[in-house]
Design an enzyme around this catalytic site. Structure first.
Site, PDB file in Angstrom:
ATOM      1  N   CYS A 123       0.114  -6.033   0.493  1.00 57.11           N
ATOM      2  CA  CYS A 123      -0.323  -7.421   0.713  1.00 57.11           C
ATOM      3  C   CYS A 123      -1.727  -7.422   1.322  1.00 57.11           C
ATOM      4  CB  CYS A 123       0.698  -8.181   1.558  1.00 57.11           C
ATOM      5  SG  CYS A 123       0.468  -9.975   1.504  1.00 57.11           S
ATOM      6  N   HIS A 141       5.924  -7.120  -1.389  1.00 60.69           N
ATOM      7  CA  HIS A 141       6.343  -6.533  -0.114  1.00 60.69           C
ATOM      8  C   HIS A 141       7.549  -5.614  -0.286  1.00 60.69           C
ATOM      9  CE1 HIS A 141       3.835  -8.714   2.836  1.00 60.69           C
ATOM     10  NE2 HIS A 141       3.854  -9.697   1.955  1.00 60.69           N
ATOM     11  N   GLU A 165       8.654  -3.677   1.872  1.00 64.55           N
ATOM     12  CA  GLU A 165       9.312  -3.567   3.176  1.00 64.55           C
ATOM     13  C   GLU A 165      10.217  -4.755   3.496  1.00 64.55           C
ATOM     14  OE1 GLU A 165       5.672  -6.015   4.262  1.00 64.55           O
ATOM     15  OE2 GLU A 165       6.380  -4.708   2.655  1.00 64.55           O
TER      16      GLU A 165
END
Length: 248
Positions: A103, A193, A195
């Site tokens: 990002c 993302h 994560e």
């Protein structure tokens, strides 16, 4: 320096933390760096450096791998800490240290290498959305073996508007033409993302809901569309393995 049971030193990875999540999410889920630590291999020797606070961890060549987090900051603001981190990342790329920018990290990597990051002309992309891999991904060290299309968690208002010269475009979707790219043999940027869990994504949308409504987006539909994104999340263990393999 940590070693595993066979006496071989663990690969040293630094996570450059470029910001913090919303306070309510931080209280529930921990902060950005903790989300990455949960996804990266526990066989790595991981250090977190607060790049936003001006921490740059020695020379890039000191590390076996580098991960750059997301941030509520904007790359186009060109804050001093961000520009310094970008120059540090350029040295990492030149030294062929594996890098994964996510990002903000994706946008910073592109900007630092001569591309352009800025506000997406169509506004915000948030929620669970499909990413399409391009043919170049089939032979890419990080993306090969992933399906051609997979869901991913996304939330961003800025994007990579222009890739750096020589970058290889690996992924896109209908909203965002630059979802993933590689520069050189081992530096990657991903707009999505890996994560994020689906619980984190849902929590983001609940916080964002008033703004989404003002922007003409259907917050309820976005929240109901959240689902797990295991293929996207697999990039963190894949990157971990790549870093470990290079140490052998």
């Amino acid at each position: 320096m940590q070693s595993n049971a066979s006496g071989i030193r663990k690969a040293r990875v630094v996570v450059l933390k470029t910001g913090s999540t919303y306070p309510d999410l931080k209280a529930r889920f921990g902060d950005f760096d903790q989300w990455f630590l949960r996804g990266l291999s526990d066989e790595l020797d991981i250090t977190v450096a607060n790049a936003e606070a001006g921490e740059l961890p020695g020379n890039p060549e000191d590390w076996d791998g580098i991960v750059v987090t997301g941030s509520p900051a904007m790359v186009s603001d060109r804050a001093e800490w961000s520009e310094n981190a970008g120059r540090w990342l350029v040295r990492a790329v030149e030294s062929e240290v594996p890098v994964l920018g996510v990002c903000y990290g994706h946008q910073l990597l592109a900007h630092a290498l001569g591309g352009e990051a800025g506000y997406h002309p169509k506004g915000r992309e948030t929620g669970t959305h499909e990413v399409e891999l391009l043919p170049a991904a089939a032979s890419d060290a990080l993306f090969r073996d992933l399906p051609t299309r997979f869901p991913a968690q996304l939330t961003h208002r800025q994007s990579v508007l222009r890739l750096p010269e020589g970058a290889v475009l690996l992924g896109r979707n209908r909203f965002e033409p630059h979802q993933a790219f590689r520069v050189g043999p081992c530096a990657w940027g991903v707009q999505f993302h890996p994560e994020f869990t689906d619980a984190v994504m849902s929590a983001y949308l609940r916080v964002q809901a008033p703004d989404l409504t003002r922007e003409g987006l259907d917050a309820e539909a976005l929240m109901s569309g959240v689902k797990p994104a295991p293929d996207a999340s697999s990039l963190l263990p894949r990157f971990s393995q790549l870093v470990k393999d290079r140490l052998r």
